[in-house]
Design an enzyme around this catalytic site. Structure first.
Site, PDB file in Angstrom:
ATOM      1  N   ASP A   1      54.582 -17.809  71.848  1.00  0.00           N
ATOM      2  CA  ASP A   1      55.517 -16.729  71.509  1.00  0.00           C
ATOM      3  C   ASP A   1      54.888 -15.702  70.575  1.00  0.00           C
ATOM      4  O   ASP A   1      53.858 -15.963  69.947  1.00  0.00           O
ATOM      5  CB  ASP A   1      56.743 -17.309  70.795  1.00  0.00           C
ATOM      6  CG  ASP A   1      57.706 -17.950  71.775  1.00  0.00           C
ATOM      7  OD1 ASP A   1      57.594 -17.683  72.983  1.00  0.00           O
ATOM      8  OD2 ASP A   1      58.563 -18.732  71.317  1.00  0.00           O
TER       9      ASP A   1
ATOM     10  N   TYR B   1      50.722 -29.392  68.329  1.00  0.00           N
ATOM     11  CA  TYR B   1      51.092 -28.247  67.506  1.00  0.00           C
ATOM     12  C   TYR B   1      51.155 -28.674  66.050  1.00  0.00           C
ATOM     13  O   TYR B   1      51.444 -29.833  65.738  1.00  0.00           O
ATOM     14  CB  TYR B   1      52.481 -27.724  67.895  1.00  0.00           C
ATOM     15  CG  TYR B   1      52.518 -26.848  69.120  1.00  0.00           C
ATOM     16  CD1 TYR B   1      52.348 -25.478  69.027  1.00  0.00           C
ATOM     17  CD2 TYR B   1      52.741 -27.399  70.382  1.00  0.00           C
ATOM     18  CE1 TYR B   1      52.397 -24.663  70.151  1.00  0.00           C
ATOM     19  CE2 TYR B   1      52.790 -26.598  71.515  1.00  0.00           C
ATOM     20  CZ  TYR B   1      52.614 -25.227  71.385  1.00  0.00           C
ATOM     21  OH  TYR B   1      52.661 -24.425  72.500  1.00  0.00           O
TER      22      TYR B   1
END
Lengths: 254, 254
Positions: A52, A115
């Site tokens: 994103d 992540y």
């Protein structure tokens, strides 16, 4: 025909995410232009994932192959990082490159993604973390870190993560397997590190928002299994800002 | 009348240095506006030093007092950092505040200043160091670090540092006392840390350029005393970019 897999890191602060969006500044746009310029012909550059707007990467992977069979990547792999880096802006860097089989796919062949989400747990903002960590505005005690870590442990396993997916995303299968999830202090940061076979849209950021609800005592750590089972987005926490999110690592078979 | 001393940190990448320059974005402009807005009246904000465009600070000090004797700073000192921080952009932060005597001067009362210069010693650039370290483009071996550290040790002492001052600066007394100077590895960075009773214009950056000449074997470490004695700018190395330079600490009497 040679196909090359590169690992890149980027500071996503100035970009509208990885994926091409016409002329908006995206990582893919910068990378495609740099690769074409470095090799002198048009290439297909295939990313391992979307990220994103504002999200960063420490180890994003992308495959490169010539668009036309008339062209061939002849630069030795060990020289490819420098060759592409001189064509890239300073906030994107090719860390390494290696040759892969022509049928290798950077997205479909990934077996694990990791992540990390960085939270600056301090009343006083750090001017060097601007866009690079969530400024939490308060300290997190050791007990708080422990509670968040306990809550995170309930993410591990194979679950339907509907409650941790942004509404509006249309996806058939919401089942994912989380391999590891932990929260630990790292200097003045509190970091949430999570690995899985794949992630739903905004999944890590909603996990973080939920862990911060745990830190604030709004929900107990052991409420996580119930939230997962409910499959209801409204039971999970807010979607944490992209600033603190880093795609850390992609693991492939072999 | 209360006078307050604040310690601030800033990422100088987007600024034309500390010092006010009409409407150009400078740290002083941002800080003055934030202080006036936080206290609700005009203040005099006096910095401890100038810093050049692109230079950063970990512990810059500034004194604050109302312009008019009709006004008084009534905010408790422990609440001042947060009060000013909400008026500042994310890349400038007030770390702490304390009350000082009305005759205290942030610049003239400083007895020691410490700078650190960060060099990213790698062939591959780090996208998170953009503007925050010198991208050296090559590795520095342990022997290289030792040679640089030996060269740095010759800076210590009281010397006329004309050779390490940018030409064009007009200053009467070029004598400065360097208290400590060392080069050491810190993760993927090589850092030069130097403290002195004061610094000439560009002095740290020319020291770094000279140390990098030593690293490359262009000059031996023990040539530093001769360069200092020559008082000739041409004998020292290049002026390293501002990117890697951080004002680390200001020390005051008591």
């Amino acid at each position: 025909m040679r196909k090359v897999l590169i690992t890149i890191a980027y500071n996503g602060r100035g970009y509208h995410g990885y994926q091409l969006q016409e002329d908006l500044p995206t990582i893919a746009l910068m990378l495609n232009n740099a690769v074409n310029s470095a090799f002198g012909f048009e290439c297909n550059v295939t990313g391992c994932s979307r990220t994103d707007a504002g999200v960063h990467a420490l180890g994003f992977c992308a495959g490169i192959e010539p668009k036309s069979r008339d062209n061939e990547i002849t630069v030795p792999v060990e020289k490819i990082p420098i060759a592409i880096n001189i064509k890239l802006p300073p906030d994107i860097s090719v860390l390494s490159a290696k040759e892969v089989n022509v049928d290798f796919h950077p997205r479909y062949d990934a077996i694990k993604k990791e992540y990390v989400y960085k939270i600056h747990a301090s009343r006083i903002k750090n001017p060097f973390y601007d866009g690079l960590a969530l400024e939490y505005g308060r300290e997190i005690s050791d007990t708080g870190v422990e509670k968040m870590n306990e809550a995170a442990s309930y993410f591990v396993g194979t679950h339907h993560f509907d409650a941790f997916m942004s509404q509006g995303s249309s996806i058939d299968d919401t089942e994912r397997t989380v391999y590891s999830a932990k929260v630990e202090r790292n200097g003045d940061l509190v970091e949430f590190t999570v690995s899985a076979n794949g992630f739903l849209y905004n999944m890590v950021r909603i996990m973080v928002g939920t862990l911060l609800q745990v830190e604030r005592g709004k929900i107990p750590p052991n409420s996580i299994p119930g939230i997962i089972e409910s499959k209801n987005r409204e039971n999970a926490g807010f979607t944490a800002k992209p600033d603190g999110l880093y795609l850390k690592k992609i693991v492939y078979n072999s």
